[in-house]
Write a protein that holds these residues in place. Sequence first.
Motif, PDB file in Angstrom:
ATOM      1  N   ASP A   1      64.971  28.298  47.313  1.00 37.68           N
ATOM      2  CA  ASP A   1      65.132  29.630  47.905  1.00 37.68           C
ATOM      3  C   ASP A   1      64.049  30.598  47.450  1.00 37.68           C
ATOM      4  O   ASP A   1      63.546  31.395  48.252  1.00 37.68           O
ATOM      5  N   PHE A   2      63.689  30.564  46.180  1.00 39.70           N
ATOM      6  CA  PHE A   2      62.714  31.526  45.672  1.00 39.70           C
ATOM      7  C   PHE A   2      61.335  31.329  46.316  1.00 39.70           C
ATOM      8  O   PHE A   2      60.547  32.274  46.407  1.00 39.70           O
TER       9      PHE A   2
ATOM     10  N   PHE B   1      62.495  44.861  37.989  1.00 38.63           N
ATOM     11  CA  PHE B   1      63.202  44.748  39.258  1.00 38.63           C
ATOM     12  C   PHE B   1      63.804  43.357  39.353  1.00 38.63           C
ATOM     13  O   PHE B   1      63.420  42.445  38.613  1.00 38.63           O
ATOM     14  N   MET B   2      64.765  43.211  40.278  1.00 37.02           N
ATOM     15  CA  MET B   2      65.428  41.926  40.459  1.00 37.02           C
ATOM     16  C   MET B   2      65.480  41.597  41.946  1.00 37.02           C
ATOM     17  O   MET B   2      65.697  42.479  42.780  1.00 37.02           O
ATOM     18  N   LEU B   3      65.276  40.320  42.270  1.00 40.23           N
ATOM     19  CA  LEU B   3      65.344  39.825  43.645  1.00 40.23           C
ATOM     20  C   LEU B   3      66.438  38.782  43.760  1.00 40.23           C
ATOM     21  O   LEU B   3      66.573  37.913  42.891  1.00 40.23           O
TER      22      LEU B   3
ATOM     23  N   PHE C   1      66.392  44.078  45.094  1.00 42.29           N
ATOM     24  CA  PHE C   1      65.921  43.865  46.451  1.00 42.29           C
ATOM     25  C   PHE C   1      66.446  42.526  46.953  1.00 42.29           C
ATOM     26  O   PHE C   1      66.367  41.511  46.254  1.00 42.29           O
ATOM     27  N   LEU C   2      66.980  42.538  48.165  1.00 45.61           N
ATOM     28  CA  LEU C   2      67.579  41.343  48.758  1.00 45.61           C
ATOM     29  C   LEU C   2      66.577  40.698  49.708  1.00 45.61           C
ATOM     30  O   LEU C   2      66.121  41.331  50.661  1.00 45.61           O
ATOM     31  N   PHE C   3      66.237  39.445  49.424  1.00 53.57           N
ATOM     32  CA  PHE C   3      65.246  38.817  50.283  1.00 53.57           C
ATOM     33  C   PHE C   3      65.868  38.273  51.567  1.00 53.57           C
ATOM     34  O   PHE C   3      67.077  38.253  51.745  1.00 53.57           O
ATOM     35  N   GLU C   4      64.988  37.845  52.458  1.00 56.51           N
ATOM     36  CA  GLU C   4      65.387  37.557  53.831  1.00 56.51           C
ATOM     37  C   GLU C   4      66.194  36.271  53.964  1.00 56.51           C
ATOM     38  O   GLU C   4      65.746  35.209  53.530  1.00 56.51           O
TER      39      GLU C   4
ATOM     40  N   CYS D   1      60.720  34.704  48.607  1.00 54.13           N
ATOM     41  CA  CYS D   1      59.995  35.726  47.843  1.00 54.13           C
ATOM     42  C   CYS D   1      58.827  35.144  47.062  1.00 54.13           C
ATOM     43  O   CYS D   1      58.384  35.745  46.080  1.00 54.13           O
ATOM     44  N   GLY D   2      58.307  33.999  47.499  1.00 55.16           N
ATOM     45  CA  GLY D   2      57.158  33.409  46.814  1.00 55.16           C
ATOM     46  C   GLY D   2      55.959  34.330  46.774  1.00 55.16           C
ATOM     47  O   GLY D   2      55.212  34.369  45.788  1.00 55.16           O
TER      48      GLY D   2
END
Length: 238
Positions: free
Chosen positions: A14-15, A111-113, A157-160, A19-20
């Motif tokens: 997922d990462f 920050f956190m994703l 922040f919430l990724f897609e 959000c790579g």
Amino acid sequence: MSKTALVVSAHSADFVWRCGGAIALHAEQGFKVTVICLSYGERGESAKLWRVPGMTLDRVKAGREAEAKKAAEVLGVHDIQFWDLGDYPIDLTKDAFFRLVDVYRDIHPAFMLTHSKEDIYNHDHPAVTDFAQHARITAQAHGHNPGQKVLGAPPVFLFEPHQPEQCNWKPDMLLDIGSVWTKKRAAIECMEGQEHLWEYYTRVAQQRGAQAARNSDKKITWGEGFQSVFPHVVESLA
């Protein structure tokens, strides 16, 4: 003090997809990025591996870990951890919860994703988001392990998600990842067990890049989208 960031990823790929670019961009800026893969995605996200004759659960996990480690190295991840909590469904135990609280307090991320709040196609994802944000709240509590430095208020922040329209996810931040796109694409190609997603997430990056260019005065080709959880506190609106 070192700049840090935290990514809480439900499954080991997922990462990379989601959000790579953000990871690689901030790593180049000197951030020490910690990625926690709560699961390998061994049951629900490893279909290609399971088609190999004689495949075993341990071999799937080992393959997924090797892919993720290779991708993390490409992106410049400082620390990648595999917690092996299973998937479909993920088993978010109390021990794992307090372990994540300890991570927050240990690294104090800027920050956190993590994942979207909803995902009708994969219930592991919103479960992880709730888990990660609950741990953030506990890490802010002065009564939890008094004597430790409590967590401040790192933005989340919430990724897609894979199908944002179905998950009530709308980006309010578009990140230009053009300078690190080659790294993200190389990391994507490390995820051999899910090769069918390589071109899909390349198209997503192009689409977000086009939207970022439309919403700025910059020439942007590659982008990532994120949804903020908390209000931004700023000193200027310019």
